[in-house]
Design a protein around this motif. Structure first.
Motif, PDB file in Angstrom:
ATOM      1  N   ILE A  15      70.482  50.804  84.333  1.00 18.00           N
ATOM      2  CA  ILE A  15      70.826  52.160  83.886  1.00 18.00           C
ATOM      3  C   ILE A  15      70.407  52.349  82.425  1.00 18.00           C
ATOM      4  CG2 ILE A  15      72.724  53.771  83.428  1.00 18.00           C
ATOM      5  CD1 ILE A  15      74.167  52.489  85.885  1.00 18.00           C
ATOM      6  N   ILE A  16      70.667  51.349  81.588  1.00 15.98           N
ATOM      7  CA  ILE A  16      70.304  51.437  80.168  1.00 15.98           C
ATOM      8  C   ILE A  16      68.790  51.541  80.010  1.00 15.98           C
ATOM      9  CG2 ILE A  16      70.269  50.161  77.978  1.00 15.98           C
ATOM     10  CD1 ILE A  16      73.102  49.128  78.754  1.00 15.98           C
ATOM     11  N   ARG A  17      68.036  50.718  80.727  1.00 19.64           N
ATOM     12  CA  ARG A  17      66.563  50.778  80.652  1.00 19.64           C
ATOM     13  C   ARG A  17      66.049  52.156  81.077  1.00 19.64           C
ATOM     14  NH1 ARG A  17      66.856  45.826  83.108  1.00 19.64           N
ATOM     15  NH2 ARG A  17      66.326  46.756  85.109  1.00 19.64           N
ATOM     16  N   THR A  18      66.602  52.672  82.161  1.00 18.45           N
ATOM     17  CA  THR A  18      66.187  53.979  82.655  1.00 18.45           C
ATOM     18  C   THR A  18      66.547  55.073  81.652  1.00 18.45           C
ATOM     19  OG1 THR A  18      66.428  53.265  84.949  1.00 18.45           O
ATOM     20  CG2 THR A  18      66.471  55.645  84.541  1.00 18.45           C
ATOM     21  N   ALA A  19      67.729  54.977  81.070  1.00 17.94           N
ATOM     22  CA  ALA A  19      68.147  55.965  80.075  1.00 17.94           C
ATOM     23  C   ALA A  19      67.210  55.934  78.876  1.00 17.94           C
ATOM     24  CB  ALA A  19      69.582  55.700  79.639  1.00 17.94           C
ATOM     25  N   ARG A  20      66.858  54.750  78.448  1.00 17.82           N
ATOM     26  CA  ARG A  20      65.942  54.611  77.304  1.00 17.82           C
ATOM     27  C   ARG A  20      64.624  55.316  77.602  1.00 17.82           C
ATOM     28  NH1 ARG A  20      64.344  48.771  74.652  1.00 17.82           N
ATOM     29  NH2 ARG A  20      62.901  49.527  73.105  1.00 17.82           N
ATOM     30  N   ASP A  21      64.072  55.052  78.770  1.00 20.25           N
ATOM     31  CA  ASP A  21      62.801  55.663  79.156  1.00 20.25           C
ATOM     32  C   ASP A  21      62.918  57.184  79.264  1.00 20.25           C
ATOM     33  OD1 ASP A  21      61.784  53.093  79.276  1.00 20.25           O
ATOM     34  OD2 ASP A  21      61.866  52.974  81.473  1.00 20.25           O
ATOM     35  N   LEU A  22      63.977  57.655  79.904  1.00 18.88           N
ATOM     36  CA  LEU A  22      64.146  59.098  80.076  1.00 18.88           C
ATOM     37  C   LEU A  22      64.443  59.801  78.756  1.00 18.88           C
ATOM     38  CD1 LEU A  22      66.121  59.316  83.453  1.00 18.88           C
ATOM     39  CD2 LEU A  22      63.756  59.996  83.017  1.00 18.88           C
ATOM     40  N   PHE A  23      65.266  59.202  77.917  1.00 15.07           N
ATOM     41  CA  PHE A  23      65.563  59.807  76.616  1.00 15.07           C
ATOM     42  C   PHE A  23      64.286  59.973  75.799  1.00 15.07           C
ATOM     43  CE2 PHE A  23      70.194  58.065  76.466  1.00 15.07           C
ATOM     44  CZ  PHE A  23      70.638  59.139  77.213  1.00 15.07           C
ATOM     45  N   LEU A  24      63.418  58.976  75.850  1.00 15.92           N
ATOM     46  CA  LEU A  24      62.184  59.045  75.069  1.00 15.92           C
ATOM     47  C   LEU A  24      61.165  59.989  75.701  1.00 15.92           C
ATOM     48  CD1 LEU A  24      61.805  55.313  74.021  1.00 15.92           C
ATOM     49  CD2 LEU A  24      62.386  57.249  72.548  1.00 15.92           C
ATOM     50  N   LYS A  26      61.775  62.509  78.057  1.00 19.09           N
ATOM     51  CA  LYS A  26      62.236  63.861  78.354  1.00 19.09           C
ATOM     52  C   LYS A  26      63.050  64.461  77.220  1.00 19.09           C
ATOM     53  CE  LYS A  26      64.417  66.308  82.134  1.00 19.09           C
ATOM     54  NZ  LYS A  26      65.081  66.221  83.409  1.00 19.09           N
ATOM     55  N   ASP A  27      63.407  63.700  76.229  1.00 16.62           N
ATOM     56  CA  ASP A  27      64.283  64.078  75.115  1.00 16.62           C
ATOM     57  C   ASP A  27      65.736  63.914  75.529  1.00 16.62           C
ATOM     58  OD1 ASP A  27      62.005  64.793  73.737  1.00 16.62           O
ATOM     59  OD2 ASP A  27      62.293  66.938  74.025  1.00 16.62           O
ATOM     60  N   TYR A  28      66.522  63.445  74.584  1.00 17.66           N
ATOM     61  CA  TYR A  28      67.949  63.200  74.838  1.00 17.66           C
ATOM     62  C   TYR A  28      68.654  64.468  75.313  1.00 17.66           C
ATOM     63  CZ  TYR A  28      72.878  62.421  73.943  1.00 17.66           C
ATOM     64  OH  TYR A  28      74.236  62.350  74.078  1.00 17.66           O
ATOM     65  N   ASP A  29      68.468  65.563  74.580  1.00 17.29           N
ATOM     66  CA  ASP A  29      69.190  66.803  74.903  1.00 17.29           C
ATOM     67  C   ASP A  29      68.823  67.374  76.269  1.00 17.29           C
ATOM     68  OD1 ASP A  29      70.676  66.814  72.556  1.00 17.29           O
ATOM     69  OD2 ASP A  29      69.173  67.972  71.462  1.00 17.29           O
ATOM     70  N   LYS A  30      67.602  67.117  76.718  1.00 19.36           N
ATOM     71  CA  LYS A  30      67.145  67.672  77.999  1.00 19.36           C
ATOM     72  C   LYS A  30      67.435  66.763  79.187  1.00 19.36           C
ATOM     73  CE  LYS A  30      63.439  70.253  75.807  1.00 19.36           C
ATOM     74  NZ  LYS A  30      62.001  70.288  75.575  1.00 19.36           N
ATOM     75  N   THR A  31      67.859  65.549  78.917  1.00 21.32           N
ATOM     76  CA  THR A  31      68.143  64.593  79.987  1.00 21.32           C
ATOM     77  C   THR A  31      69.584  64.766  80.450  1.00 21.32           C
ATOM     78  OG1 THR A  31      66.601  63.031  78.970  1.00 21.32           O
ATOM     79  CG2 THR A  31      68.101  62.153  80.628  1.00 21.32           C
TER      80      THR A  31
END
Length: 160
Positions: A15-24, A26-31
């Motif tokens: 979950i952390i790895r996926t969050a890192r990839d998505l935050f970078l 797609k942007d934190y606010d848009k994820t």
């Protein structure tokens, strides 16, 4: 949805790895939390079992990034011969090559301010003691002179 059972530590890291990839990407606010669920094909209850909120997940992502960087710094210090000043120079040079340009570009994108700020603060707090040890070593080698190696390290890191 077929249920896939994983060990808690493995699922949490995934979950952390996926969050890192998505935050970078797609942007934190848009994820959204739904983005993680869709990407990992997990139920809502699964993600909320590990993380109460997107904010908490961001904290763990930042912690993971910083922990990885500190581990790399310590390895570099151990592998670098020479005095404290030489080791500090190697760390600074390596620090400029830490992340791929695309990662740094993504951190500077609008929407990633929260992640960028948290990462900077966490990195400063965790790197300062590493540099303080080198400053203390430098004092013992008579390269530096200070009674406050941690404060010097914090000032030094804030400046760079």
């Amino acid at each position: 949805m077929k249920r896939i059972i994983k060990k808690p530590a493995e699922r949490r890291a995934e979950i952390i790895r996926t969050a890192r990839d998505l935050f970078l990407a797609k942007d934190y606010d848009k994820t959204t939390m739904q983005d993680f669920m869709n990407h990992l094909d997990i139920a809502k209850g699964t993600i909320y079992h590990y993380f109460k909120s997107k904010e908490e997940l961001l904290e763990r992502v930042v912690e993971d990034i910083v922990n990885q960087h500190i581990k790399e710094m310590n390895i570099l210090i151990q592998e670098t011969p020479g005095n404290a000043l030489q080791k500090i120079q190697v760390l600074i040079e390596a620090g400029s090559k830490v992340a791929a340009p695309s990662v740094l570009d993504n951190l500077h994108e609008r929407g990633n301010e929260a992640m960028h700020t948290r990462l900077l603060v966490a990195a400063l707090m965790r790197q300062a003691p590493v540099y303080a040890q080198l400053i203390q070593q430098g004092c013992e080698e008579r390269i530096f002179q200070t009674n406050y190696p941690l404060e010097c390290a914090e000032f030094f890191l804030s400046a760079i």
